[in-house]
Motif scaffolding. Structure first.
Motif, mmCIF file in Angstrom:
data_model
loop_
_atom_site.group_PDB
_atom_site.id
_atom_site.type_symbol
_atom_site.label_atom_id
_atom_site.label_comp_id
_atom_site.label_asym_id
_atom_site.label_seq_id
_atom_site.Cartn_x
_atom_site.Cartn_y
_atom_site.Cartn_z
ATOM 1 N N ALA A 82 0.820 -1.212 0.000
ATOM 2 C CA ALA A 82 0.000 0.000 0.000
ATOM 3 C C ALA A 82 0.852 1.260 0.000
ATOM 4 O O ALA A 82 0.438 2.299 -0.540
ATOM 5 N N PHE A 83 2.028 1.182 0.581
ATOM 6 C CA PHE A 83 2.960 2.313 0.568
ATOM 7 C C PHE A 83 3.670 2.391 -0.779
ATOM 8 O O PHE A 83 3.745 3.458 -1.389
ATOM 9 N N ALA A 84 4.174 1.260 -1.257
ATOM 10 C CA ALA A 84 4.907 1.241 -2.519
ATOM 11 C C ALA A 84 4.037 1.673 -3.688
ATOM 12 O O ALA A 84 4.524 2.297 -4.641
ATOM 13 N N GLN A 85 2.745 1.331 -3.648
ATOM 14 C CA GLN A 85 1.830 1.584 -4.752
ATOM 15 C C GLN A 85 0.843 2.717 -4.450
ATOM 16 O O GLN A 85 -0.198 2.816 -5.108
ATOM 17 N N THR A 104 9.727 4.263 -17.747
ATOM 18 C CA THR A 104 9.305 3.509 -16.572
ATOM 19 C C THR A 104 10.062 4.006 -15.339
ATOM 20 O O THR A 104 11.125 4.619 -15.440
ATOM 21 N N ILE A 105 9.470 3.709 -14.183
ATOM 22 C CA ILE A 105 10.168 3.925 -12.916
ATOM 23 C C ILE A 105 10.302 2.589 -12.200
ATOM 24 O O ILE A 105 9.571 1.640 -12.487
ATOM 25 N N LEU A 106 11.259 2.526 -11.286
ATOM 26 C CA LEU A 106 11.491 1.340 -10.461
ATOM 27 C C LEU A 106 11.550 1.747 -8.996
ATOM 28 O O LEU A 106 11.825 2.910 -8.671
ATOM 29 N N GLU A 241 1.607 -4.684 -10.898
ATOM 30 C CA GLU A 241 2.241 -3.379 -10.758
ATOM 31 C C GLU A 241 3.394 -3.425 -9.770
ATOM 32 O O GLU A 241 4.469 -2.849 -10.023
ATOM 33 N N LEU A 242 3.199 -4.126 -8.664
ATOM 34 C CA LEU A 242 4.263 -4.212 -7.669
ATOM 35 C C LEU A 242 5.454 -4.981 -8.229
ATOM 36 O O LEU A 242 6.612 -4.598 -8.011
#
Length: 302
Positions: A82-85, A104-106, A241-242
Motif C-alpha cells: 500500500a505504501f509502494a503503490q 518507466t520507474i522502479l 504493478e508491484l
C-alpha cells in the motif's frame, strides 16, 4: 515552512499530482500529512516491530552506529504494498521522473530506519551521488520518508535544505539553512535525489522509526538489487504493478530483458527452455523500423 495538503485540495487526482510535483520540483521537498489510512499504518508498524527489534545497529559513521536499518520491506509486511503503490505518490514520481527518453520507474529501495537516542546529525548528502551521470539537469530519483512515529525536532526528524535541488550539485550549504521535517505519524515526506538532506539528531529518550520507499528512473541500476531482494519465487506473489516496480519489466527499448522477453515471464507458470525474442521498442523506434522496411524491403539479420 512546509506546504501541506490543506494548502491545495484539488478536485481530482491529476490536480493533486500536479500541485505536489510542482512543489517538489520548486523546493526539492514536499510534505503530505496523514497520507495513509490509519489501520494500514498501524498494521505496517506492528509487522515491522520484530524486525526493528532484531536488526543490528549499523556500522560506520554515515549509516550511524546508533541507528538500525533493514531493507527488503516488501517481504516484511503485507501492508508494504500500500505504501509502494500509493496512487498519489506514484503519480508524483511519474510526473517528476518520466520524460521522452525514460518510460518507466522502479523501486530504488525500501528501507526501514530507527534512529536511537543519542544519534548525532547524519552527514548531509544527496542520494543521486550514487549515479555516475551528469548532475544539475533532470532528477534521477525521488524519495518518500514515511513517518511511523511522530517526527519532531527532538527525535531526529529528517532534515532538508530548501532549494538545494537548484544549487551546486556537489556543494554543501550552511547548517543554519536546514529545516526539519516535523510531521505526524502516517505522513509522507517527499524529497528529490538532488536535495541535500540528512538524518536528524535524536535528543529524545525514545527511538524514531521511519520507512523510505524510493523510486528511480527505470534505466538506472537501483540502490537495492531488486532481483536478489525479490527473486522470482517471491515476486510471483506480487500483483503485476508491484512486480514491475520491483524490476520485473523492461525499460524500452529492451533494457532489462530476460532471453529477449520481459522478465515478468519468470513469474507466470513454467518457463520454456527457449524463449521467442520479441521486439520491445518505443513507438518512435518501431515507426522508424517499419518505415525502413517499407523503403528497403525486409531487414537484414544483424
Amino acid at each position: 515552512m512546509f506546504a501541506t495538503a490543506t494548502a491545495a485540495r484539488a478536485s481530482g487526482l491529476a490536480d493533486e499530482v500536479e500541485y505536489w510535483a510542482s512543489t517538489l520540483l520548486a523546493n526539492g521537498y514536499a510534505m503530505i500529512p496523514h497520507a495513509i489510512d490509519r489501520s494500514i499504518l498501524d498494521g505496517f508498524h506492528d509487522d515491522l516491530h520484530p524486525h526493528f527489534e532484531a536488526a543490528p545497529f549499523c556500522q560506520g559513521p554515515f549509516y550511524g552506529e546508533t541507528t538500525k536499518r533493514f531493507g527488503r520491506v516488501l517481504i516484511r509486511s503485507p501492508h508494504a504494498a500500500a505504501f509502494a503503490q500509493h496512487e498519489l505518490i506514484l503519480g508524483i514520481a511519474r510526473r517528476v521522473l518520466l520524460h521522452e527518453m525514460c518510460n518507466t520507474i522502479l523501486l530504488n529501495l525500501t528501507q526501514a530506519i530507527e534512529i536511537h537516542p543519542g544519534a548525532p546529525l547524519q552527514f548531509p548528502h544527496r542520494d543521486q551521488d550514487m549515479f555516475g551521470g551528469p548532475k544539475g539537469g533532470r532528477d534521477y530519483m525521488m524519495n518518500v520518508m514515511w513517518a511511523l512515529d511522530d517526527f519532531t525536532d527532538e527525535n531526529g526528524a529528517t532534515r532538508v535544505w530548501p532549494g538545494s535541488n537548484h544549487s551546486d550539485p556537489h556543494g554543501m550549504l550552511p547548517e543554519a539553512d536546514a529545516i526539519s521535517a516535523v510531521m505526524p505519524r502516517g505522513s509522507a515526506f517527499l524529497f528529490l535525489g538532488s536535495a541535500l538532506h540528512s538524518g536528524g539528531e535524536n535528543r529524545s529518550d525514545r527511538p524514531r522509526r521511519g520507512v523510505i520507499f524510493s523510486y528511480c528512473q527505470g534505466w538506472l541500476r537501483p540502490w537495492e538489487n531488486p532481483w536478489l531482494a525479490y527473486p522470482p519465487d517471491i515476486a510471483r506473489h506480487f500483483n503485476d504493478e508491484l512486480a514491475a516496480l520491483a524490476g520485473y519489466r523492461q525499460h524500452l527499448p529492451s533494457l532489462g530483458n530476460f532471453e529477449g522477453q520481459c522478465p515478468s515471464v519468470l513469474l507466470h507458470g513454467e518457463v520454456p527452455r527457449h524463449l521467442r525474442f520479441t521486439d520491445a521498442l518505443r513507438a518512435d523506434q518501431m515507426d522508424m523500423v517499419r518505415q525502413y522496411q517499407r523503403e528497403h524491403g525486409s531487414l537484414a539479420v544483424a
